[in-house]
Structure formats: structure tokens, C-alpha cells
Design a protein around this motif. Sequence first.
Motif, PDB file in Angstrom:
ATOM      1  N   GLY A   1    -134.972  31.774-112.154  1.00 42.92           N
ATOM      2  CA  GLY A   1    -135.126  30.321-112.551  1.00 42.92           C
ATOM      3  C   GLY A   1    -135.692  29.376-111.446  1.00 42.92           C
ATOM      4  O   GLY A   1    -136.029  28.250-111.916  1.00 42.92           O
ATOM      5  N   LYS A   2    -135.627  29.816-110.128  1.00 40.30           N
ATOM      6  CA  LYS A   2    -136.269  28.717-109.210  1.00 40.30           C
ATOM      7  C   LYS A   2    -137.517  28.265-109.473  1.00 40.30           C
ATOM      8  O   LYS A   2    -137.834  27.025-109.547  1.00 40.30           O
ATOM      9  CB  LYS A   2    -136.233  29.289-107.910  1.00 40.30           C
ATOM     10  N   ASP A   3    -138.409  29.237-110.001  1.00 37.22           N
ATOM     11  CA  ASP A   3    -140.031  28.902-110.213  1.00 37.22           C
ATOM     12  C   ASP A   3    -140.097  28.015-111.620  1.00 37.22           C
ATOM     13  O   ASP A   3    -140.943  27.444-111.771  1.00 37.22           O
ATOM     14  CB  ASP A   3    -140.771  30.002-110.098  1.00 37.22           C
ATOM     15  N   LEU A   4    -139.161  28.187-112.458  1.00 37.96           N
ATOM     16  CA  LEU A   4    -139.256  27.475-113.770  1.00 37.96           C
ATOM     17  C   LEU A   4    -138.874  25.942-113.780  1.00 37.96           C
ATOM     18  O   LEU A   4    -139.203  25.233-114.499  1.00 37.96           O
ATOM     19  CB  LEU A   4    -138.239  28.104-114.612  1.00 37.96           C
ATOM     20  N   LYS A   5    -137.946  25.646-112.524  1.00 40.99           N
ATOM     21  CA  LYS A   5    -137.763  24.173-112.425  1.00 40.99           C
ATOM     22  C   LYS A   5    -137.357  23.344-113.696  1.00 40.99           C
ATOM     23  O   LYS A   5    -137.458  22.339-113.685  1.00 40.99           O
ATOM     24  CB  LYS A   5    -138.940  23.377-111.434  1.00 40.99           C
ATOM     25  N   ASP A   6    -136.426  23.997-114.318  1.00 41.06           N
ATOM     26  CA  ASP A   6    -135.838  23.300-115.382  1.00 41.06           C
ATOM     27  C   ASP A   6    -134.254  23.556-115.618  1.00 41.06           C
ATOM     28  O   ASP A   6    -133.739  23.259-116.702  1.00 41.06           O
ATOM     29  CB  ASP A   6    -136.278  23.950-116.888  1.00 41.06           C
ATOM     30  N   GLY A   7    -133.669  24.005-114.238  1.00 36.76           N
ATOM     31  CA  GLY A   7    -132.306  24.215-114.304  1.00 36.76           C
ATOM     32  C   GLY A   7    -131.661  25.534-114.717  1.00 36.76           C
ATOM     33  O   GLY A   7    -130.496  25.840-114.484  1.00 36.76           O
ATOM     34  N   THR A   8    -132.632  26.285-115.092  1.00 33.19           N
ATOM     35  CA  THR A   8    -132.438  27.728-115.190  1.00 33.19           C
ATOM     36  C   THR A   8    -131.592  28.558-113.978  1.00 33.19           C
ATOM     37  O   THR A   8    -132.465  28.209-112.853  1.00 33.19           O
ATOM     38  CB  THR A   8    -133.611  28.632-115.692  1.00 33.19           C
ATOM     39  N   SER A   9    -130.743  28.991-114.130  1.00 25.94           N
ATOM     40  CA  SER A   9    -130.080  29.818-113.076  1.00 25.94           C
ATOM     41  C   SER A   9    -129.574  31.131-113.438  1.00 25.94           C
ATOM     42  O   SER A   9    -129.152  31.363-114.740  1.00 25.94           O
ATOM     43  CB  SER A   9    -129.242  29.038-112.239  1.00 25.94           C
ATOM     44  N   LEU A  10    -129.255  32.238-112.665  1.00 19.19           N
ATOM     45  CA  LEU A  10    -128.397  33.299-113.093  1.00 19.19           C
ATOM     46  C   LEU A  10    -127.056  32.942-113.405  1.00 19.19           C
ATOM     47  O   LEU A  10    -126.860  33.453-114.572  1.00 19.19           O
ATOM     48  CB  LEU A  10    -128.545  34.214-111.956  1.00 19.19           C
ATOM     49  N   ALA A  11    -126.353  32.230-112.815  1.00 25.24           N
ATOM     50  CA  ALA A  11    -125.144  31.400-113.665  1.00 25.24           C
ATOM     51  C   ALA A  11    -125.251  30.918-114.910  1.00 25.24           C
ATOM     52  O   ALA A  11    -124.281  31.476-115.698  1.00 25.24           O
ATOM     53  CB  ALA A  11    -124.494  30.507-112.499  1.00 25.24           C
ATOM     54  N   ARG A  12    -126.225  30.215-115.085  1.00 26.49           N
ATOM     55  CA  ARG A  12    -125.994  29.489-116.525  1.00 26.49           C
ATOM     56  C   ARG A  12    -126.472  30.750-117.449  1.00 26.49           C
ATOM     57  O   ARG A  12    -125.951  30.784-118.651  1.00 26.49           O
ATOM     58  CB  ARG A  12    -127.420  28.660-116.542  1.00 26.49           C
TER      59      ARG A  12
END
Length: 432
Positions: free
Chosen positions: A201-212
Amino acid sequence: MRVHFKTYGCQMNENDTQIMAGILLHEGFEIVDELELADVVILNTCVVRQKSQDKYHSALGQLVKLKGQGKIKLIGVAGCGSNLEGEKLLTLGADFVIGSRSIVDVAEVLRRSATGEKVVHLEDRTHLLEADIPRFRKVKHHAWITIVHGCNRFCTYCIVPYTRGRERSRPMQDVLREVERLVAEGTIEVTFLGQNVDAYGKDLKDGTSLARLIEETSKFEQIKRIWFLTSYPTDITDELIEVVAENPKAAKSFHIPVQSGSDRILRMMNRRYTSAQFLSLVERIRSQVPDASISSDIIVGFPTETDQDHRETINLVRQARFERLNLAVYSPRPGTVAARFFSDDVPREVKVERLNQLLEIQKQINAELNGAYLGRVVEIIVEGKTKDGSYYGRDIRNKIVIFTSDEQLNLGETVRVRVERTTAGPLYGRKE
């Protein structure tokens, strides 16, 4: 045409094979388990160590002989070896070469090869690897799901960034669509995969993360467990630790490669933390997830590693008390910083001696940790049967349990098992 796959290396390669097999099935090819039945053999390769590369080179040589005898028609090479060696593999006998980021085009490449064309296809097509791409999964209750391709870390010993490219995350909604489809097919466990899964998610820069993603996946009622592999120490967030602690479906298991306990060696490896910082992370996880299982990887005999460096690694292992530890002797990988600038100067016999010493220490730690399971009742998801008719599966801490049952059980079934015997390896018990 009948196609047989031989897969080497990590779970991401296993998942890539499932994708290629699914695409070929969808396009009218037949997938066979037996080499003797195949017209086409595809080696899905690994080059993380020289031993891995030597292994598939040997297999390629054997396939060339079989082709010369008329027993198979075509030989393909996929995976990290294809990215590393490219056209060279044609000179070694391959008919087609397809990169690890190009597998979506496997049917087209195979058809071109069947006309006599020698094909090397290494384009980055990962953006097309979406939820709707067919997958051929023999195991129904569990599924691997790659959520981020590539790695940006460039550890000096590691060839992965050169063979699998830079990080590219899949949109979370696309991953969830795949989960939804899997659930409809009977899947109850998923493992999210990435060379550095915490970078998701880091490259998506939309708040996506593994936790989410774990939180959203847990909302599927049929999903019972959610795993993730493999973590980079400095990318593990407090948010992720909190989710693992509080979400009952999140496996209480972290695989976090440390690679060395020597700060000097860690700097040479371009690992961006110290041994103290790593141990602090371990303590932080265990303080928030008291039942967390933490496993790791260590490279033994990195260039210039001294007895003192080795002692520091031993000290870290004894302090961390890993549940599992994967050990490998260093081998230079072509094109990496370590191979170009560092001399592989630790003698082989010293590497083996140090590896064996760490193995013995870890074996003792495993025996002590596993002893705490004696008499406990654990919840197991059945994964298969042993040759003697016993069953085996894992608990939510990734502990393997072999057990007996008076009744027939199905794969994917959840059962309670009382642990009656412990070893440094599996636990043994009986279904309640």
C-alpha cells in the motif's frame, strides 16, 4: 497439450505456478502431475541462493535429455531464474523463457513456442494480475494471495530486487474481490504474500495498508485465519501489531528475517536497523501480542564475518528465542553489491560449523518453547494426513501438530486437539 510444472523456492513461486496453471487450463491446455504424461514442462525457478540455481540447472539438463529422446516436446523456464538469465537459458536448452512479472502471458508464450519460435518474454505485466485471472488451486481450504510484487530494499546480498523488480501493490478492492471469490469456492484461510509484505500500500498513497487489508478480510464470515509473509523489521507498524493483537482471525505469527546479530554485518548487508532495534521490535510485539510466535532467517558466513560477529548472532538468537529459525550459508549472487564488492572470504567449513552451532541452539530453544504446549488443548485446521494415517495441521501460532482421531476428518475442518507429546519439531496429540 499437457503441461507439467516443477516449482522451486518460496510461496510466491507456488502462487505464480497456480496462476500460470489456471490460465493454461482456461485456455484449453491440460495440467498433469506426472512428468511422464507431459508434452510441456515448465520450471518455475528460484535463484535466492546458488544451490537453488544449481538445482534447476540440473533439472533443465535432465529435461533436455528427455526432449532428445522424444519424451517431451517443449521446455519452459519461469520465475526468478528467467529474469536473471534470460536468453542464456535458450542456450542451455529451454524453448521459452517467461519472467516472474510476465506470467499473465504464459498461454501466448507457449503457443508461440509450439510453432518453433524461441521466446524470451520478460515484460512487466503485473498490473494485469487481477482478481479475475484464473488460478488452479489443488488445496481448497487455504489460498496464497500475492498483494505486493517486488522489493525496494536492495539488501547487498539479495538478488530479488533485480529479478522481481520494484514494489507494486495491488489495489485493496481487487485483493478483496479475490478473497470474495475464494470464499465462494470454500476457502477458509488466506496468506497474504509479498517479498516485503509490510510495504503493501505504500506506493498506492491512498491509505491502503496490510493492517487495513487484514481488517477488511476478517469481515468475511467464512474466513477463519489470515496469515502474512514476509516482514521487513522497520516496516512493521504499530497499527499492524494492534490488529494482530485484537483481531481473532489474524494469525498470531510474524516471520521477520533478522539475517545477523552483528551491527557491523547488518550495515554491510544494508539492513536498516541495529540488533538492539530488532530486539526492541520483538519485545514490542510480545508485549502487545503475548501469544505471538516470531520466526526469522539468518545468513551465516557473510563476507568478513568474524568469530565475534558470530557470537553476537548467537546472543541475539538466545535473546529473541524464535519459534523457528531458517538458516543458510552465504553464497554470492551475481549482480548484487555483495558479489561485486565483497570477497566471499569465510571458509566453507567455518560457515558450516557456525550454521550447525546455531541449529543446535535453536533446537534447544524449540524444545523448551514446545514443552509449554504439553497438556494444552489447541484449535487446529486440518491440512492433511501422514503415511501412518494420523492427521496434521497448525494452530493460530503456526505450530504444527500431528494428531490421531477416532473419526474421519476432512481437509479444512477445525478440530480441538490435546497435546500429549512435544519435540523440538512437531507437537503430537489426540483429537478431543
